[in-house]
Every structure is written in C-alpha cells, then in structure tokens.
Write a protein that holds these residues in place. Structure first.
Motif, PDB file in Angstrom:
ATOM      1  N   UNK A  78      34.403 -77.974  39.669  1.00  0.00           N
ATOM      2  CA  UNK A  78      33.838 -77.409  38.444  1.00  0.00           C
ATOM      3  C   UNK A  78      34.083 -75.891  38.385  1.00  0.00           C
ATOM      4  N   UNK A  79      33.854 -75.217  39.525  1.00  0.00           N
ATOM      5  CA  UNK A  79      34.111 -73.770  39.573  1.00  0.00           C
ATOM      6  C   UNK A  79      35.551 -73.472  39.160  1.00  0.00           C
ATOM      7  N   UNK A  80      36.488 -74.244  39.738  1.00  0.00           N
ATOM      8  CA  UNK A  80      37.902 -73.941  39.481  1.00  0.00           C
ATOM      9  C   UNK A  80      38.308 -74.285  38.053  1.00  0.00           C
ATOM     10  N   UNK A  81      37.677 -75.305  37.485  1.00  0.00           N
ATOM     11  CA  UNK A  81      37.948 -75.611  36.062  1.00  0.00           C
ATOM     12  C   UNK A  81      37.508 -74.431  35.186  1.00  0.00           C
ATOM     13  N   UNK A 122      32.533 -82.646  52.377  1.00  0.00           N
ATOM     14  CA  UNK A 122      31.542 -83.495  51.700  1.00  0.00           C
ATOM     15  C   UNK A 122      31.885 -83.603  50.214  1.00  0.00           C
ATOM     16  N   UNK A 123      31.435 -84.692  49.626  1.00  0.00           N
ATOM     17  CA  UNK A 123      31.721 -84.966  48.214  1.00  0.00           C
ATOM     18  C   UNK A 123      31.089 -83.882  47.327  1.00  0.00           C
ATOM     19  N   UNK A 124      29.886 -83.471  47.722  1.00  0.00           N
ATOM     20  CA  UNK A 124      29.149 -82.503  46.934  1.00  0.00           C
ATOM     21  C   UNK A 124      29.894 -81.162  46.862  1.00  0.00           C
ATOM     22  N   UNK A 125      30.418 -80.725  48.013  1.00  0.00           N
ATOM     23  CA  UNK A 125      31.161 -79.463  48.067  1.00  0.00           C
ATOM     24  C   UNK A 125      32.402 -79.552  47.172  1.00  0.00           C
ATOM     25  N   UNK A 126      33.077 -80.690  47.272  1.00  0.00           N
ATOM     26  CA  UNK A 126      34.316 -80.885  46.496  1.00  0.00           C
ATOM     27  C   UNK A 126      34.026 -80.870  44.991  1.00  0.00           C
ATOM     28  N   UNK A 127      32.965 -81.585  44.573  1.00  0.00           N
ATOM     29  CA  UNK A 127      32.628 -81.637  43.143  1.00  0.00           C
ATOM     30  C   UNK A 127      32.277 -80.251  42.608  1.00  0.00           C
TER      31      UNK A 127
END
Length: 601
Positions: free
Chosen positions: A377-380, A368-373
C-alpha cells in the motif's frame, strides 16, 4: 563503508573533546567527592561524550536517577543535578532538596547543571519554592551537537519538530544555530549556506546575526566544510512516514535504536548447549551498541535488507576458513602468527553471530503477510496509484484495530502523496479512527493537520505527481543488491530530502526552480566571507564536503542514502549529517500525539 569519513577529512573527535573539556571544568569547580543526579533522558547522549571513567577521575562516586522523594544515601560532599530546563523537573529537584536532612554534618553542597541552556524561568521557579539559595553553582552545559558516528551529529532534542511546527517555539532552532557556531569555531567558517524552508531561513539568519555580534569569532582555521545545506523536515514529510528498508533502518523501525544502542529479545542470543533443551533462557533484553567501530556493522548497516543475507553467508565462509588455518600451522612461527590473529577472529565471529541473529529476527517480520500488505500500500501511494480515494486495506486495519500509529502513518502518507485528501475522504478516515480508537484522539488528528501531515486538499490540485516526476522520486527498476541510485533505501522510492542534496551538488538548484516553489518555505543561498588566505584551492580529484542539517529529524534510511552518495566514484561530494533528532515514522508520529487519559467512566 560507513567508516569512510574517519579516513576522509572530517574528524569529529575535536567536537567530542570540547564537550569533555567543558564537563571537566565544571566538575573541578565542585571540589571534593560528588554524586550526580541524572535527568534520565540525558544519560544516553552524555554516554556518547564521556565514559564513566572520566567522571570517576573527577571524584564522581555515585550516580542516581532523578526521582521524587529523598535522595539515596551517599557519603559525598557535592550533589550535582544534571537536568534539562523543564519546570516539571524543577519540582522534583525542589522535593529532593527540601527533604535533605539539614541536621547532618558535614552539610552537603548542591549544584545544578542545565543542559543545554540555563533557564531564568526554572531559576525563578526554584526561587519561589525557596530552594534557589541552596545551589552553589548554577551553570549550563552546551550539549548542542553530539557525535553519534564518524559522519553523524544529533542534538537529540525529542520535541524539536513539534515545537517548530505546532507551537511556533524556536528554542531548538536557536540551539541548532549555536551548535553550528561551535562547529565553525572548531572546523572553520562554512563559506556557502543553502537552505529550504522557514526553519532553515531562521537558523541561517540567527547564525549570520551571531557572527555579526561576535566579530572576534572570525577564526583563522582552514574551512573543513565547503557547504552547509539546511533542510526543514516539513519540506519532505513523506520520507519518515514510509517503512525504511535498510538493515539499520529496519532495526530502528522494529526495535528502536536509542543513542546508538538497541535492546533485542534475548531468546535468539542464548548460547545453545547440547541436550539442555533450553531450560535457562535469558530474560533480560540483549543490549548491543551499533556504530561503525564494528567492522561488519559498518559494512551492512546501509544496505537494503535483501542484500544483507549474502554478505553474512560470505563472511561466515571467510571466518570458518580462517579458523581452519590452525590445522595447517606447523612451525612455531606459523602457530604464533595464528595466535596473534585469534582475538580479532573471535571478535569477528561473535559480531557475525549477533548480526545473523538480528537478521533472523527481522526476517521473521519482513516475510509476514502483514508487513508485505502494508508495504504494498505504501509503495502504491508513493508511485501515485489510488491516492485520492478511501483505501480498503486501511479500512480493514482500522476494523481489526491494528496499532493506531500504523494507521496514522498510512493515512498521513496517503495525504502527503495526494497533496491533501478530498474533504469527504478525510472526514471518513477521521470518523472511523475516532469511533474505533476513542474520541480522545481528536487532538492528535488536529496536531497532524496543523503539521501538514493530514490535511484537506485546498486548491483541488495535486502537485505530488509533478514533484515525483521532476525529482525522479519513484524508480521502477531498483537494484537492491548493487544499487546505482539512492532509491534502493526504500526499494523504489528516493527520499526527496536526499534528492534535493544530490541535485544541489550538481547541476545546482536552478535546474529545479519550479519544483522548489511547490515545496513549502523559501529557498535561499548565503555566502560567508572567509579571511584572505583561507580560500580553498581545490586539488584535482579532491571531494567537496557538505554538511546537511535536518531541522526536525532525520531517518536512518536518509543517512544511508547520503552515505551512498558520498561513496559514488564520480560523486565529488562527501556528506556529513547533522539533525535535531534521529527519528522513524513511529517515534515521529508519537511525538505529535496528545497523551490524554480516557475518562475513567
């Protein structure tokens, strides 16, 4: 893969057996038929030690959940309460006992078993309510470390982190030290103890004191463990906040695993019948047990979720080929051979069907788009991008009123990756959260600040980049399919806690003195003398065994990373994991939230 320890040198059955023995002895003291009244929180942990059959052998005829009011009717001689020493549970027990029909004959006997310790406070409370005299036996059952799997022990103390870091209550640390003493009584003295953090220091001190106070506890068992590593959860606050990306970690993130069981939405597990158009869909959640006793699960649980699909499709081909074999079985001997393998093949087929369904459920979410977004952010943050200013994605999520826990996890993650936030960034987030979700959450924000998860940057210096570089916490070129580093469990981020364990094994902590000083709490080393003749002479190629004890909780992704290190050809160390509680970011933040009812007007 995860079953390696049953074939290794650590066998946790002795611990389970000791727990069963203690339970049998108590049940035998209460002669005659019995009903057990359970504190609901204990049924899961107890289920991992004793099956119902064991209780039945000792005349347990009925089991009830502890709740106010009259006890359900049961034609038994003994009523036994299995409870944690909590005052609110004593009120319910008082109510149960006072409502008991005194006129009935024969009279029933009451007993109480405190888990894991008797409490004078609780007994005093029962005395003041006038019911203490009703209990014939008042005892304790020291359920300290519960074997969850071949290499995993947990105390299942749900509030340990909050007690240690917010309330300065060291009860759970005392239980951890007691649990470690029990472990040493069964598996020999652990010669080397390393630790990092205030709580780790306390536990080590308590163990050393207990050993001094009971000189008879010196046992002549050859030590199974070479090293004990005690780690405070607050040494690595970052790892539990990030989304776990192993198969087991994602099951836990999305559905929550309780005492090795998971409850899943039933619709994916309904048997499909032709032409019925799915009119009888099951409504009860599908409950599955997850541990390494199941071959397929042991193989995929610790893989990155992106590597699970290919394993499942390979397995499907092997299983269907095996079923095809029946057409080639001509002779009686061949047919007999096929039939003897059938139960195993059918179990494998049903296991494959279950995990394929679970993987589909997870994939619906991870694509899902939400999971990806959220993950982006977490990985940034973890790789050090834009950690010092207000994040647009977090602001958008607050504006759209996403679940509060999701917001708190992200804001805390940003704070930890920046060694605290600038005061105006922190104030901005707090204001937005309180205006959107309600002012009753001010206490929760206060708790997160006290625990060090969400705090203002005090020194103006951000140590995280130095820690990240020195410990190689962020790896750009991560191989999810055939990993060569523990960072695969978070697709790039290597759990700091596990990196510390890895570096302790080699080249040793002296190589990272500077970074250890930047992390909270002292680091130390203790040696425990072994009786002569019990010092190990290591055979060539024999692995060392290290017990890593997480004080304040551990995630499935960290467990997977430690299992990965145990597997490494040249690793030289096998790991067994112990913890106060199995946690994920959601359950962890939840344990720090203040449950306040908003005002009714």
């Amino acid at each position: 893969m995860a079953a390696h320890l049953s074939s290794g040198r650590v066998n946790l059955t002795a611990l389970r057996e000791a727990g069963r023995r203690e339970l049998r002895e108590f049940l035998d003291k209460c002669a005659g038929s019995k009903a057990i009244v359970w504190d609901e929180y204990l049924t899961g942990p107890f289920g991992l030690i004793a099956q119902y059959s064991l209780l039945k052998e000792h005349e347990v005829e009925k089991m009830f959940t502890l709740k106010p009011g009259r006890l359900p009717p049961a034609d038994v001689k003994n009523i036994i309460f299995f409870v944690r020493p909590k005052l609110e549970l004593m009120d319910i027990i008082t109510d149960n006992v006072l409502r008991e029909d005194r006129g009935r004959s024969p009279q029933r006997d009451f007993h109480i078993l405190f888990v894991p310790r008797r409490s004078l406070l609780c007994e005093q409370w029962l005395k003041e309510q006038g019911v203490l005299g009703s209990f014939i036996h008042r005892e304790q059952y020291s359920l300290d470390l519960i074997p969850f799997d071949g290499d995993l022990l947990s105390m299942e103390s749900e509030s340990a982190f909050k007690e240690c870091y917010l309330e300065s209550d060291q009860t759970s640390l005392y239980h951890a030290a007691k649990g470690l003493m029990t472990l040493q009584a069964l598996y020999g003295t652990i010669p080397q103890i390393f630790g990092k953090g205030e709580c780790a220091r306390h536990v080590a001190n308590m163990m050393i004191r207990m050993k001094r106070e009971f000189p008879g506890s010196q046992n002549s068992i050859f030590p199974v463990f070479d090293t004990l590593l005690l780690l405070d959860r607050n040494v690595d606050l970052l790892t539990p906040l990030a989304t776990q990306l192993t198969y087991e970690g994602l099951i836990d993130e999305i559905y929550g695993i309780q005492n090795t069981y998971v409850k899943l939405p039933p619709e994916k597990f309904a048997p499909k019948k032709q032409g019925e158009g799915g009119k009888d869909l099951p409504t009860e959640p599908k409950k599955l047990q997850l541990n390494s006793a199941e071959e397929l699960y042991a193989e995929i649980r610790d893989k990155n979720f992106n590597a699970v699909g290919s394993v499942l499709s390979k397995k499907a081909k092997i299983i269907s080929a095996a079923f095809e074999e029946r057409h080639h079985a001509k002779t009686v001997g061949e047919i007999k051979q096929f039939v003897s393998q059938l139960p195993h093949m059918q179990a494998a087929r049903s296991s494959l069907a279950n995990h394929t369904s679970i993987a589909e459920l997870i994939k619906d979410i991870t694509t899902s788009e939400d999971f990806f977004d959220n993950l982006t952010v977490e990985q940034e943050f973890m790789s050090g991008i834009d950690t010092d200013k207000v994040n647009n994605y977090i602001e958008d999520c607050i504006a759209q009123k996403h679940p509060l826990i999701k917001i708190l996890r992200l804001v805390c993650l940003q704070s930890v990756c920046n060694s605290g936030l600038k005061q105006k960034v922190l104030d901005h987030y707090k204001r937005e959260i309180l205006q959107t979700y309600g002012y009753e959450h001010i206490l929760t924000l206060n708790n997160l600040e006290k625990a060090g998860l969400l705090k203002p940057q005090t020194s103006g210096r951000n140590n995280y980049p130095t820690i990240r570089k020195t410990l190689r916490l962020w790896m750009d070129d991560v191989n999810e399919q055939n990993p060569n580093d523990i960072s695969y469990v978070y697709s790039g981020y290597a759990p700091l806690s596990v990196r510390l364990a890895q570096l302790l094994a080699r080249p040793g902590w002296r190589s990272i003195e500077e970074v250890l000083k930047m992390l909270p709490g002292p680091h130390f080393e203790e040696r425990q003398q072994l009786p002569t003749g019990l010092q190990k002479k290591r055979q060539h190629g024999e692995n060392r065994v290290t017990l890593v004890f997480f004080l304040g909780g551990v995630t499935y992704a960290e467990i997977a990373a430690l299992r990965f290190l145990s597997q490494m050809e040249d690793g030289g160390t096998e790991y067994v994991i112990a913890t106060t509680k199995l946690i994920n970011g959601t359950s962890w933040i939840k344990s720090l939230m203040e449950k306040l009812e908003p005002a009714p007007f």
